[in-house]
Design a protein around this motif. Structure first.
Motif, mmCIF file in Angstrom:
data_model
loop_
_atom_site.group_PDB
_atom_site.id
_atom_site.type_symbol
_atom_site.label_atom_id
_atom_site.label_comp_id
_atom_site.label_asym_id
_atom_site.label_seq_id
_atom_site.Cartn_x
_atom_site.Cartn_y
_atom_site.Cartn_z
ATOM 1 N N LYS A 128 44.074 78.611 67.847
ATOM 2 C CA LYS A 128 44.526 79.981 67.590
ATOM 3 C C LYS A 128 44.452 80.811 68.868
ATOM 4 O O LYS A 128 45.440 81.420 69.285
ATOM 5 N N GLN A 143 40.488 87.554 61.287
ATOM 6 C CA GLN A 143 41.704 87.199 60.542
ATOM 7 C C GLN A 143 41.561 87.545 59.069
ATOM 8 O O GLN A 143 42.450 88.143 58.461
ATOM 9 N N THR A 190 37.915 84.027 63.090
ATOM 10 C CA THR A 190 38.392 83.786 61.727
ATOM 11 C C THR A 190 37.955 84.913 60.800
ATOM 12 O O THR A 190 38.705 85.296 59.889
ATOM 13 N N GLY A 214 46.799 83.684 64.100
ATOM 14 C CA GLY A 214 45.855 84.260 65.059
ATOM 15 C C GLY A 214 46.553 84.897 66.245
ATOM 16 O O GLY A 214 46.353 84.460 67.386
ATOM 17 N N TYR A 228 41.898 89.637 68.914
ATOM 18 C CA TYR A 228 41.165 88.430 68.542
ATOM 19 C C TYR A 228 40.495 87.768 69.751
ATOM 20 O O TYR A 228 39.659 86.868 69.579
#
Length: 632
Positions: free
Chosen positions: A517, A469, A466, A370, A375
């Motif tokens: 992360k 990701q 996520t 991450g 993000y």
């Protein structure tokens, strides 16, 4: 590292067929200058180029197993092959070499096609099972090693690089995929399994391809990416991360030739270099930079190398070197991939190959742990979650009317747009509506939302970070990061290994929760925490990601301005609106807006089109179309 070309013919082959296949292998000699080999029978051709890394004397390919039961070729590395070998010896098997290929063959003999689930590494494998008359191919879980294929009326062709197909008149396809062109302008590459060519596909990561004589090929998935957050005490988590990463680096160091590292100023390459130097204190590291202030990490890398006691070799790239090598780089790339970071990777690989045969790099850590700054976005937009849809629609309409560059415009637009409609991976170059002015064959049905829908349909239950990701694993990593890593290193017969892209590392990282992360303003939080105490003297542990910054923004205003204009004017890509592109270049030169990534995406496509579509796809031609003029 190696390369291969294979053909499974629907009809009995002749020597004339073989004569057309051999040049396909010769086209990728850069992938394996050490040794070449061929196998040929009534239905199968296997051509191989080897770069010797392990068992230098006995690892020749194609490899015949048993009483000519199987013929195999293999590109890549299986890092747990010695462990697998010991297990097979306990089962009663004997070995005559210390090569990976013999372990692969024996494991296939013992377990059949499911054996692939036991392999830990980066690989593309072909097995011709003469007993069952089955042609079986495999690509590693992350897609680190390439696997192109064509299935036509003649049979199934497979190659490590697309350029091999252009060496055979029966596989020279030049019809472009219109949807792929639209996708390319969004992603700066064509998402797998598609390519820019209608008739050429890529086997997706974690998949197998199987063909029986006289039947169409079957494609099946053997590995799927999963995230399963599990709570764990911080000290235990850090220990688990350190153990798995250190073991992965140790396995990736295994070679019978010299190994080095790529070292930038960030945490990923620093951790890899630090761990590798414990195994080999004499290891060399390599760094690249540009002759522009603010576009080099050489000083940071040298500082890190000095603290680790590791030799660092660096190189500075000029605008002229940059432009001169671009056609050759795009030829090596196979497909248009408009990531400017490919250029420094090409040059650093060139420098490293003067000293070593294998190099470790930090690719994949951002996807696994991450690490991308973007993000943070879902966390910064949390305030929009409770805003009613009608209000969001009104705010989005307001943002659309705000002038470009106005503060708050992007924030409103992103906050009022669902993640599945705004996030396509780490780069988004052209919006759908912007393509209408660039493409003469623009089709409003070819939206990036449609391209992304199959991915987002699988991940609705994940949190948004996520989900991002997962998207990057399935777009940015496979279509950009790993393509340029493989092609730019292989251009110089250098094997690049990526310890963070390991199934055991991912197994540990997949258990991280959101806060482990992204924590406040810190990305890759738990990876950084795991190594803070281990490497306290290294500022790189807390340093923000820079990557390989490339000064195309400034060069396109001056040094590369005339060069870019000439590329557009000389192109015969009829579906590109040249006037719109030239206007974009002029707009960038005058400012104030930065259009460099859009311009670069189009330039890379035009050069690729000239090499592969307008001409012969030859390396010699790529060398001939170097720069016409550089402004001093």
């Amino acid at each position: 590292m190696c390369g291969f070309v294979t053909f499974f013919s629907n009809n009995p082959m002749t020597l004339d067929n073989k004569a057309k296949l051999s040049p396909m292998s010769e086209a990728i000699i850069h992938r394996g200058p050490t040794q070449d080999g061929e196998y040929f029978d009534e239905h199968v051709y296997l051509g191989f180029r080897r770069l010797s890394i392990l068992d230098l004397e006995n690892g020749k390919q194609p490899y015949s197993y048993g009483n000519d039961e199987y013929e195999l070729i293999f590109n890549g590395e299986v890092y747990n092959y010695r462990e697998l070998r010991e297990d097979l010896i306990k089962e009663g098997y004997n070995f005559t070499t210390d090569s990976e290929i013999e372990v692969i063959a024996t494991l296939y003999k013992h377990e059949g096609e499911s054996f692939v689930k036991k392999l830990r590494g980066m690989f593309s494998i072909i097995i011709w099972d003469k007993v069952k008359q089955v042609f079986f191919g495999i690509r590693d879980p992350f897609g680190i090693k390439p696997f192109y294929y064509i299935e036509n009326e003649n049979g199934l062709y497979v190659a490590s690089e697309l350029k091999s197909f252009f060496a055979n008149p029966e596989t020279t396809y030049k019809d472009l995929d219109t949807k792929a062109i639209h996708d390319y302008l969004t992603f700066q590459f064509v998402p797998e399994p598609n390519t820019m060519l209608k008739d050429v596909k890529l086997l997706k990561p974690g998949h197998t391809i199987r063909k029986e004589l006289g039947k169409k090929c079957e494609i099946n998935q053997y590995y799927s990416l999963q995230f399963n957050p599990i709570s764990m005490p911080k000290d235990d988590r850090m220990k688990e991360i350190r153990n798995v990463v250190e073991k992965s680096v140790e396995l990736h160091m295994n070679a019978d030739v010299p190994v080095a590292t790529f070292l930038s100023g960030g945490i990923d390459s620093t951790v890899v270099t630090a761990l590798a130097s414990k195994i080999d204190p004499n290891i060399k590291s390599f760094t690249i930079g540009f002759d522009r202030e603010g576009y080099t990490e050489i000083d940071l890398a040298k500082e890190t190398a000095d603290k680790l006691g590791v030799e660092n070799i660096s190189r500075i790239i000029s605008a002229e070197e940059f432009a001169n090598e671009i056609p050759k780089i795009i030829w090596h790339m196979d497909e248009p991939v408009a990531d400017p970071a490919a250029i420094p990777l090409y040059f650093i690989s060139q420098e490293a190959r003067k000293h070593v045969t294998v190099v470790l790099s930090g690719e994949g850590a951002d996807e696994v742990f991450g690490g991308y700054t973007i993000y943070h976005e879902p966390l910064s937009l949390q305030g929009f979650k409770n805003v009613p849809k009608p209000v969001k629609s009104m705010l989005k309409a307001i943002s659309n009317k705000m002038p470009e560059g106005m503060k708050g415009k992007s924030f409103l637009d992103r906050g009022c747009t669902p993640l599945s409609e705004r996030y396509v991976g780490n780069a988004k170059i052209f919006l759908d509506e912007e393509k209408a002015s660039i493409l003469k064959n623009y089709n409003s049905d070819f939206t990036y939302a449609k391209t992304m829908k199959p991915i987002y349909d699988k991940i609705k239950n994940y949190d948004e970070v996520t989900q991002m990701q997962y998207v990057d694993f399935n777009t940015w990593l496979t279509g950009d990061i790993l393509v340029k890593a493989d092609r730019m290193s292989m251009a110089h017969s250098l094997e690049l290994r990526v310890p963070f892209l390991d199934t055991e590392v991912l197994k540990v990282a997949s258990k991280l929760n959101l806060e482990e992360k992204i924590n406040g303003n810190v990305t890759k939080y738990m990876l950084r925490e795991a190594y803070k105490s281990q490497l306290p003297m290294l500022g790189a542990i807390d340093r923000k990601k820079l990557g390989y910054p490339v000064p195309i923004r400034v060069w396109l205003k001056k040094e590369l301005y005339d060069w870019a204009v000439n590329i557009v004017k000389q192109s015969n890509a009829e579906f590109i609106n040249k006037k719109a592109v030239l206007d974009l270049i002029e707009e960038h030169r005058k400012g104030p807006f930065d259009r460099s990534r859009k311009i670069w995406t189009i330039l890379v496509f035009l050069i690729w089109h000239r090499i592969y579509i307008e001409n012969t796809a030859s390396y010699d031609f790529a060398k001939e179309i170097a720069l016409d003029k550089i402004n001093k």
